[in-house]
Enzyme design. Structure first.
Site, PDB file in Angstrom:
ATOM      1  N   GLU A  36       0.868  -1.032   0.093  1.00 11.36           N
ATOM      2  CA  GLU A  36       0.050   0.104  -0.019  1.00 11.36           C
ATOM      3  C   GLU A  36       0.744   1.120   0.158  1.00 11.36           C
ATOM      4  OE1 GLU A  36      -2.817   0.757   3.414  1.00 11.36           O
ATOM      5  OE2 GLU A  36      -3.293   2.243   2.365  1.00 11.36           O
ATOM      6  N   ASP A 111      -2.853  12.246  -1.790  1.00 14.15           N
ATOM      7  CA  ASP A 111      -2.825  13.596  -1.830  1.00 14.15           C
ATOM      8  C   ASP A 111      -3.075  14.149  -3.417  1.00 14.15           C
ATOM      9  OD1 ASP A 111      -2.125  13.962   0.747  1.00 14.15           O
ATOM     10  OD2 ASP A 111      -0.012  13.971   0.232  1.00 14.15           O
ATOM     11  N   LYS A 115      -3.618  21.458  -8.236  1.00  7.86           N
ATOM     12  CA  LYS A 115      -3.336  22.628  -9.234  1.00  7.86           C
ATOM     13  C   LYS A 115      -2.629  22.169 -10.447  1.00  7.86           C
ATOM     14  CE  LYS A 115      -3.423  26.526  -5.808  1.00  7.86           C
ATOM     15  NZ  LYS A 115      -2.643  27.089  -4.642  1.00  7.86           N
ATOM     16  N   ASP A 147     -11.423  10.673  -3.421  1.00  7.93           N
ATOM     17  CA  ASP A 147     -12.562  11.362  -3.362  1.00  7.93           C
ATOM     18  C   ASP A 147     -12.486  12.760  -4.257  1.00  7.93           C
ATOM     19  OD1 ASP A 147     -10.293  12.238  -1.874  1.00  7.93           O
ATOM     20  OD2 ASP A 147     -11.464  14.221  -1.444  1.00  7.93           O
TER      21      ASP A 147
END
Ligand SMILES: C[S@@+](CC[C@H](N)C(=O)[O-])C[C@H]1O[C@@H](n2cnc3c(N)ncnc32)[C@H](O)[C@@H]1O
Length: 197
Positions: A36, A111, A115, A147
């Site tokens: 992972e 993460d 941008k 998400d």
């Protein structure tokens, strides 16, 4: 080259050498592992390792405190085939190469670097997909969940364009355990791809 930069290079080389050694000391050469990336506090992989105690599982993250917490969980539960290690994804993949293979990859809520000028920091990149394909057992799958719609699409597009991966639109997520970040999200998207033979 300035002395300062030489010191940075030496530190990176030292870190890579330690990862290389860790892999060879701690991980079996003859049995594929579950890996992972960006495991955070280790909730997902700890639950996974409890459900599949015969599998060797490794979770990596760049934040030391998260790895400490994750290792506490593994210790408390007596999961001696579950390892958490402070490591950067590309460096760990490089260190693992040539030692052992990977049966399944997970990346949960990485993460998103929303941008455009920061897209280069996303863990999923063509070179990364190539490198993990090089570690993959036959039929190994890469499981990605986010998400962030833009990062989900980015990953699906890169997998679709990559010659070593096939997206499996019907594949089921193999094991559910809510992660810290998942618990804060109202919705998320997953993509699963299988390495091409
Ligand atoms: C948003 S958090 C998600 C953590 C966990 N997967 C969860 O769902 O709760 C992303 C994690 O990826 C880690 N991370 C970011 N870049 C990384 C890299 N290049 N290699 C390894 N871990 C990384 C961060 O330190 C952070 O813990």
């Amino acid at each position: 080259m300035s002395e300062g930069y030489a010191a940075v290079l030496a530190r990176v080389a030292q870190r890579k050498a330690e990862l290389f050694q860790w892999c060879r000391q701690q991980l079996p050469a003859d049995e594929p592992i579950v890996l992972e990336f960006g495991c955070g506090h280790g909730h997902f992989l700890t639950a996974y390792a409890e459900a599949f105690p015969s599998r060797t599982c490794v979770g990596i993250d760049i934040i030391h405190r998260r790895i400490e917490k994750a290792n506490e969980k593994a210790r408390k539960r007596g999961l001696d085939r579950l390892h958490f290690l402070k490591a950067e994804a590309d460096e760990f993949v490089e260190a693992l190469s040539g030692h052992t293979r990977v049966a399944a990859f997970f990346m949960l809520f990485p993460d998103p670097w929303p941008k455009k000028r920061h897209f280069k920091h996303r863990m999923v990149q063509p070179d990364f997909l190539e490198a993990i394909a090089g570690l993959a057992e036959p039929q190994a799958r890469f499981h990605f969940r986010s998400d962030h719609t833009g990062y989900h699409q980015w990953t699906a597009n890169h997998l679709y364009a990559h010659p070593r991966w096939d997206i499996l639109p019907e594949a089921m997520w193999p094991f559910e355990r809510e992660t810290v970040f998942q618990s804060h999200m109202e919705s998320y998207h997953s993509v699963i791809a299988q390495v091409r033979d």
